[in-house]
Design an enzyme around this catalytic site. Structure first.
Site, PDB file in Angstrom:
ATOM      1  CG  HIS A 188      -2.049  -1.020   1.058  1.00  0.00           C
ATOM      2  ND1 HIS A 188      -3.120  -1.090   1.920  1.00  0.00           N
ATOM      3  CD2 HIS A 188      -2.255  -1.980   0.129  1.00  0.00           C
ATOM      4  CE1 HIS A 188      -3.928  -2.059   1.537  1.00  0.00           C
ATOM      5  NE2 HIS A 188      -3.415  -2.618   0.458  1.00  0.00           N
ATOM      6  CE  LYS A 207     -12.389  -7.793 -11.965  1.00  0.00           C
ATOM      7  NZ  LYS A 207     -11.458  -7.127 -12.913  1.00  0.00           N
ATOM      8  CG  ASP A 208     -10.808  -9.274  -4.593  1.00  0.00           C
ATOM      9  OD1 ASP A 208     -10.319  -9.558  -5.701  1.00  0.00           O
ATOM     10  OD2 ASP A 208     -10.284  -8.469  -3.806  1.00  0.00           O
ATOM     11  CD  GLU A 254       2.008 -33.672   2.115  1.00  0.00           C
ATOM     12  OE1 GLU A 254       2.099 -34.773   1.520  1.00  0.00           O
ATOM     13  OE2 GLU A 254       0.945 -33.212   2.531  1.00  0.00           O
TER      14      GLU A 254
END
Length: 385
Positions: free
Chosen positions: A204, A230-231, A274
């Site tokens: 930011h 949108k998110d 993993e």
């Protein structure tokens, strides 16, 4: 007037500045939603981890049984376990896409060097947290994975053996190891939260990048309500994708040997980490010397951290860098190839393919990134003469 009085409150004012009225480039696409999705994944992991810790017993004689107790006897325990285990995979999927998006659109370029470096630190913290979390179920792959990976520290000259003894809490992976891994696994997610807050603050400070890679200070809109919607679409799509694994394929991303209690007297035929560690593991085992392999892993993260400082291109977005665009997709393919190699037996031709893929990985970051920037810049000046 009511809205003005609300945003004058200190905490609400900060939330308003960073989550409501935060100015965002008007042309960002859905790839910019993966940052917020990563935040959701982190919250899910912390919440489910806290509830799982209420029923987990960090003792070598009881850890495996306590996990089975959570699965069979605790109300909703199966859901918490599957959400936490698959949530780690979802977290890495989201973060990898987020980082490759930054790589493609040049989000690491000046003045966002600090932003990228903090992101690399978060990735390293995630890898450490996920590794020690993988040990906690105390299955066969948990035990032997911990034994193999922690013993790599012995390759460090002079202090290596002392570090291994400190990690183990003794002379082998045992109860002391499990206890300290449990403590660290509980602590590190909160460290990741702190690093994520710094990551957001760095973002930011200079604002978000955009697909064009241009300075868009004159063409910004508020985060709410435009990008909130949108998110929200991206969050719902991710929730559906996540739910498919939890309800229909909860074990597909794990290793079946981890449903066998740890047995120090029985070594698995093929020890693998993993899936989200496989690309790093492939680089490690491509080098026959243990110390050189550990150094290569360190060089992976050094290369990522150095990326903003060795970049020479004044153009951010690969949409306008035709040569870099091709090499970007090659590094994506190379990373997928390394992930595939990491789960194959240590034999030819997998060794040779892994070595070639590892060499290309370092060539891209340490040679091609600075070279392509200068080369493309030269072509631009040559054509404009």
């Amino acid at each position: 007037m009511k809205r003005l009085s609300i945003i004058k409150q200190p905490v609400l004012s900060v939330l308003n500045v960073h989550l409501v009225d935060y100015p965002s480039p008007s042309n960002i696409n859905y790839f910019w939603s993966f940052g917020s999705i990563a935040g959701i994944c982190l919250i899910v992991q912390i919440a489910t981890g806290i509830f799982l810790a209420m029923h987990y017993t960090p003792h070598v004689d009881l850890a495996f049984l306590s996990v089975e107790h959570i699965m069979r006897d605790v109300e909703g325990g199966w859901f918490l376990r599957y959400m936490h285990a698959n949530g780690a995979s979802m977290f890495f999927i989201v973060v990898y896409i987020h980082m490759f998006r930054g790589l493609y659109y040049g989000s690491y370029a000046s003045p966002r060097e600090l932003l990228w470096c903090i992101g690399v630190v978060i990735l390293l913290l995630m890898i450490i947290t996920a590794f020690i979390g993988y040990v906690l179920p105390w299955g066969q792959m948990s035990f032997w994975g911990a034994t193999v990976i922690t013993s790599l520290a012995s390759a460090i000259p002079v202090v290596g053996d002392s570090i291994v003894t400190w990690l183990w809490g003794g002379f082998s992976v045992d109860n002391a190891t499990l206890n300290r891994f449990f403590s660290l696994h509980y602590l590190l997610p909160f460290v990741i939260v702190g690093a994520s807050v710094i990551h957001l603050a760095a973002l930011h400070q200079y604002g978000s990048n955009n697909p064009l890679g241009t300075n868009s200070t004159v063409d910004k809109v508020g985060l709410y309500p435009y990008f909130y919607v949108k998110d929200l679409v991206a969050w719902v799509a991710f929730a559906i994708f996540f739910s498919v694994f939890i309800y229909f394929y909860p074990n597909v991303l794990g290793h079946p040997d981890n449903y066998i209690p740890a047995n120090p007297m029985s070594t698995p035929a093929h020890i693998v980490p993993e899936w989200y560690f496989l690309w790093v593991y492939a680089i490690l085992r491509s080098i026959p010397n243990k110390l050189a392999g550990v150094a290569a892993i360190a060089l992976v993260f050094i290369s990522l951290l150095a990326l903003p400082f060795i970049n020479t291109s004044p153009i951010r977005s690969s949409n306008f860098r035709p040569f870099h665009k091709k090499f970007f997709w090659l590094i994506v393919a190379d990373t997928l190839l390394l992930s595939w190699i990491g789960q194959q037996p240590v034999e030819d031709p997998y060794i040779l393919v892994g070595q070639c893929a590892s060499v290309f990985f370092f060539i891209y970051f340490l040679i091609m990134v600075p070279f392509l920037g200068r080369f493309e810049n030269y072509l631009i000046h040559y054509k404009t003469r």
